[in-house]
Design a protein around this motif. Sequence first.
Motif, PDB file in Angstrom:
ATOM      1  N   THR A 245      36.121  37.834  47.832  1.00  0.00           N
ATOM      2  CA  THR A 245      36.187  39.382  47.389  1.00  0.00           C
ATOM      3  C   THR A 245      36.094  39.508  46.149  1.00  0.00           C
ATOM      4  N   VAL A 246      36.233  38.664  44.981  1.00  0.00           N
ATOM      5  CA  VAL A 246      36.197  38.788  43.538  1.00  0.00           C
ATOM      6  C   VAL A 246      34.895  38.690  43.351  1.00  0.00           C
ATOM      7  N   LEU A 247      34.115  37.543  44.183  1.00  0.00           N
ATOM      8  CA  LEU A 247      32.612  37.468  43.881  1.00  0.00           C
ATOM      9  C   LEU A 247      31.760  38.711  44.358  1.00  0.00           C
ATOM     10  N   SER A 248      32.145  39.326  45.497  1.00  0.00           N
ATOM     11  CA  SER A 248      31.550  40.285  45.906  1.00  0.00           C
ATOM     12  C   SER A 248      31.514  41.626  44.906  1.00  0.00           C
ATOM     13  N   ARG A 249      32.611  41.729  44.064  1.00  0.00           N
ATOM     14  CA  ARG A 249      32.712  42.849  43.226  1.00  0.00           C
ATOM     15  C   ARG A 249      31.905  42.761  41.765  1.00  0.00           C
ATOM     16  N   LEU A 250      31.074  41.362  41.579  1.00  0.00           N
ATOM     17  CA  LEU A 250      30.446  41.346  40.205  1.00  0.00           C
ATOM     18  C   LEU A 250      29.369  41.972  40.113  1.00  0.00           C
ATOM     19  N   ASN A 251      28.581  42.478  41.110  1.00  0.00           N
ATOM     20  CA  ASN A 251      27.339  43.231  41.259  1.00  0.00           C
ATOM     21  C   ASN A 251      26.415  42.341  39.939  1.00  0.00           C
ATOM     22  N   GLY A 252      25.944  43.084  39.066  1.00  0.00           N
ATOM     23  CA  GLY A 252      24.836  42.382  38.202  1.00  0.00           C
ATOM     24  C   GLY A 252      25.802  41.724  37.100  1.00  0.00           C
ATOM     25  N   GLY A 253      27.077  41.876  36.901  1.00  0.00           N
ATOM     26  CA  GLY A 253      27.968  41.155  36.061  1.00  0.00           C
ATOM     27  C   GLY A 253      29.007  42.426  35.411  1.00  0.00           C
ATOM     28  N   ARG A 254      30.317  41.791  35.466  1.00  0.00           N
ATOM     29  CA  ARG A 254      31.311  42.566  35.031  1.00  0.00           C
ATOM     30  C   ARG A 254      32.319  41.838  34.222  1.00  0.00           C
ATOM     31  N   THR A 255      33.181  42.800  33.281  1.00  0.00           N
ATOM     32  CA  THR A 255      34.355  41.856  32.816  1.00  0.00           C
ATOM     33  C   THR A 255      35.406  41.468  33.637  1.00  0.00           C
ATOM     34  N   ALA A 256      36.282  40.623  33.437  1.00  0.00           N
ATOM     35  CA  ALA A 256      37.279  40.270  34.257  1.00  0.00           C
ATOM     36  C   ALA A 256      38.238  41.491  34.124  1.00  0.00           C
ATOM     37  N   TRP A 257      38.388  42.389  33.474  1.00  0.00           N
ATOM     38  CA  TRP A 257      39.141  43.498  33.493  1.00  0.00           C
ATOM     39  C   TRP A 257      38.551  44.765  34.434  1.00  0.00           C
ATOM     40  N   GLU A 258      37.242  44.701  34.266  1.00  0.00           N
ATOM     41  CA  GLU A 258      36.520  45.800  35.185  1.00  0.00           C
ATOM     42  C   GLU A 258      36.807  45.330  36.564  1.00  0.00           C
ATOM     43  N   VAL A 259      36.947  43.951  37.178  1.00  0.00           N
ATOM     44  CA  VAL A 259      36.975  43.795  38.317  1.00  0.00           C
ATOM     45  C   VAL A 259      38.426  43.828  38.735  1.00  0.00           C
ATOM     46  N   THR A 260      39.483  43.512  37.669  1.00  0.00           N
ATOM     47  CA  THR A 260      40.886  43.945  37.931  1.00  0.00           C
ATOM     48  C   THR A 260      40.856  45.286  38.302  1.00  0.00           C
ATOM     49  N   LEU A 261      40.209  46.285  37.669  1.00  0.00           N
ATOM     50  CA  LEU A 261      40.533  47.806  37.900  1.00  0.00           C
ATOM     51  C   LEU A 261      39.964  48.012  39.355  1.00  0.00           C
ATOM     52  N   LEU A 262      38.830  47.396  39.811  1.00  0.00           N
ATOM     53  CA  LEU A 262      38.402  47.686  40.961  1.00  0.00           C
ATOM     54  C   LEU A 262      39.166  47.164  41.937  1.00  0.00           C
ATOM     55  N   LEU A 263      39.794  46.004  41.949  1.00  0.00           N
ATOM     56  CA  LEU A 263      40.498  45.408  42.878  1.00  0.00           C
ATOM     57  C   LEU A 263      41.974  45.752  43.008  1.00  0.00           C
ATOM     58  N   TYR A 264      42.636  46.193  41.891  1.00  0.00           N
ATOM     59  CA  TYR A 264      43.977  46.686  41.972  1.00  0.00           C
ATOM     60  C   TYR A 264      43.904  47.863  41.142  1.00  0.00           C
ATOM     61  N   PRO A 265      43.466  49.139  41.769  1.00  0.00           N
ATOM     62  CA  PRO A 265      43.468  50.201  40.885  1.00  0.00           C
ATOM     63  C   PRO A 265      44.824  51.117  40.615  1.00  0.00           C
ATOM     64  N   ARG A 266      45.759  50.496  41.213  1.00  0.00           N
ATOM     65  CA  ARG A 266      47.172  51.450  41.442  1.00  0.00           C
ATOM     66  C   ARG A 266      48.117  50.693  40.692  1.00  0.00           C
ATOM     67  N   VAL A 267      47.900  49.293  40.186  1.00  0.00           N
ATOM     68  CA  VAL A 267      48.847  48.436  39.547  1.00  0.00           C
ATOM     69  C   VAL A 267      49.284  49.145  38.211  1.00  0.00           C
ATOM     70  N   THR A 268      50.398  49.140  37.740  1.00  0.00           N
ATOM     71  CA  THR A 268      50.851  49.553  36.369  1.00  0.00           C
ATOM     72  C   THR A 268      51.749  48.588  35.608  1.00  0.00           C
ATOM     73  N   GLY A 269      52.009  49.095  34.338  1.00  0.00           N
ATOM     74  CA  GLY A 269      52.895  48.090  33.570  1.00  0.00           C
ATOM     75  C   GLY A 269      52.482  46.555  33.764  1.00  0.00           C
ATOM     76  N   PHE A 270      53.622  45.701  33.761  1.00  0.00           N
ATOM     77  CA  PHE A 270      53.318  44.551  33.530  1.00  0.00           C
ATOM     78  C   PHE A 270      52.470  44.033  34.675  1.00  0.00           C
ATOM     79  N   ASP A 271      52.541  44.427  35.850  1.00  0.00           N
ATOM     80  CA  ASP A 271      51.695  43.927  36.836  1.00  0.00           C
ATOM     81  C   ASP A 271      50.218  43.948  36.478  1.00  0.00           C
ATOM     82  N   ARG A 272      49.761  44.783  35.604  1.00  0.00           N
ATOM     83  CA  ARG A 272      48.469  44.820  35.260  1.00  0.00           C
ATOM     84  C   ARG A 272      48.017  43.386  34.690  1.00  0.00           C
ATOM     85  N   PHE A 273      48.938  42.693  34.002  1.00  0.00           N
ATOM     86  CA  PHE A 273      48.767  41.361  33.510  1.00  0.00           C
ATOM     87  C   PHE A 273      48.675  40.525  34.539  1.00  0.00           C
TER      88      PHE A 273
END
Length: 302
Positions: A245-273
Amino acid sequence: VGTVFAYLVAGDPLTLIDTGVGYPEARQALETGLLAKGYRLADIRRVLITHAHADHAGNAGWVQERSGAEVWIHPDEGRKLEQADWYREGRLAVMESSGMPPEEQAQIERYFRMGRAWQTLPSWRPLSDGQRLDFAGGQELEAVVLPGHALGHTGFRTGETLVGGDHLLRGITPNPIMEPVLPGHPDAVAHAPDRALTLGQFLRSLERVAALPLRLVLPGHGQPILDHRKVVREYEATHNRRLETVLSRLNGGRTAWEVTLLLYPRVTGFDRFLALSEVLAHLDLLVVRNRAALTGNLFAPK
Ligand SMILES: [Zn+2]
Ligand SMILES: [Zn+2]
C-alpha cells in the motif's frame, strides 16, 4: 490503549514486571492488586520493564522510591527515560527530514513534554538479551530482547510462558514507533543512520518469538495469547500488505509526511506521530529491500 497490565512474580525477590502510567488511579490499582495477593508496595525488590513507554514504565521511579527495588531495563529504553537532548534533537531531525511542517513538529513535541509528566525516572540497571533473573529455589526468568515496537523492547520468559509487553497484542498491530539512534547503532537505517530500521527489527523479533515453544503470552494489553504463532503470521501478513500500500502511494516521489497524509488523513494530535512512524518504518524497509529509493527527502518506487 485502554487497560495496561503489570505482572507480579511472587518469588524471592518479589518481582514486578511493568508498572502502569504515572496517574493516581494507576498507582491505586497497583497497590490494590498487590494487597489482593498479600503484598505491599514496599515488599517489591525487583522491577523489570519491558519498554520505556509511559504506560509501562510510568510508575517505575515511584515504585523504586517506595520500595527501594532495583529497576532493570534494556539500555536503549533506559536512555529514553533519561530524556537526553540527543534523543529529542534526533526526533526533531527525523520529523523535519520527513517533511512534517514545523507547527506539526511543535505540537508533537508538546505531547512528548506532557508524557514526561506521567513518568518518574528511576535509577536503572541494564538488561541484556539472554540475561537470567534468578529467584530463590532455582526458578528464573530469561530476558528476551524483542525490538521493533520500541528500540530495546524486552520480554521475560519462564518455560513456555512469556510476559511479552507490547510485542504481541490480540487484535492490534503494535506500531513500530520511530526511534532516533546514536551513531553506530547496529539497527540504524543504512540510508538514514539517525534512525532505527524499526520494521526490520519488529519482523526479526516476530521470527524469534515464533521459534520459541510458548503456550502462553501475557501481553501488556488485552487478552492472553495462547496461539502466538497465529498472531505472528497475522502481523506478517498485515505488514506485507501495508508495504505494498505504501509503495503504491509513492507515484513519482513523495515525502514520508505526504504519504502519511494520504494514508491516514483523519488522524489528529499525537496519533500523527504514530502514523508518520508507521509510514516511515515501511518506507525504510522498502528502500532496504530495494523496492524504493530515497533521494533528498523523496521516496520513489524502483
Ligand atoms: Zn508500547
Ligand atoms: Zn503499551
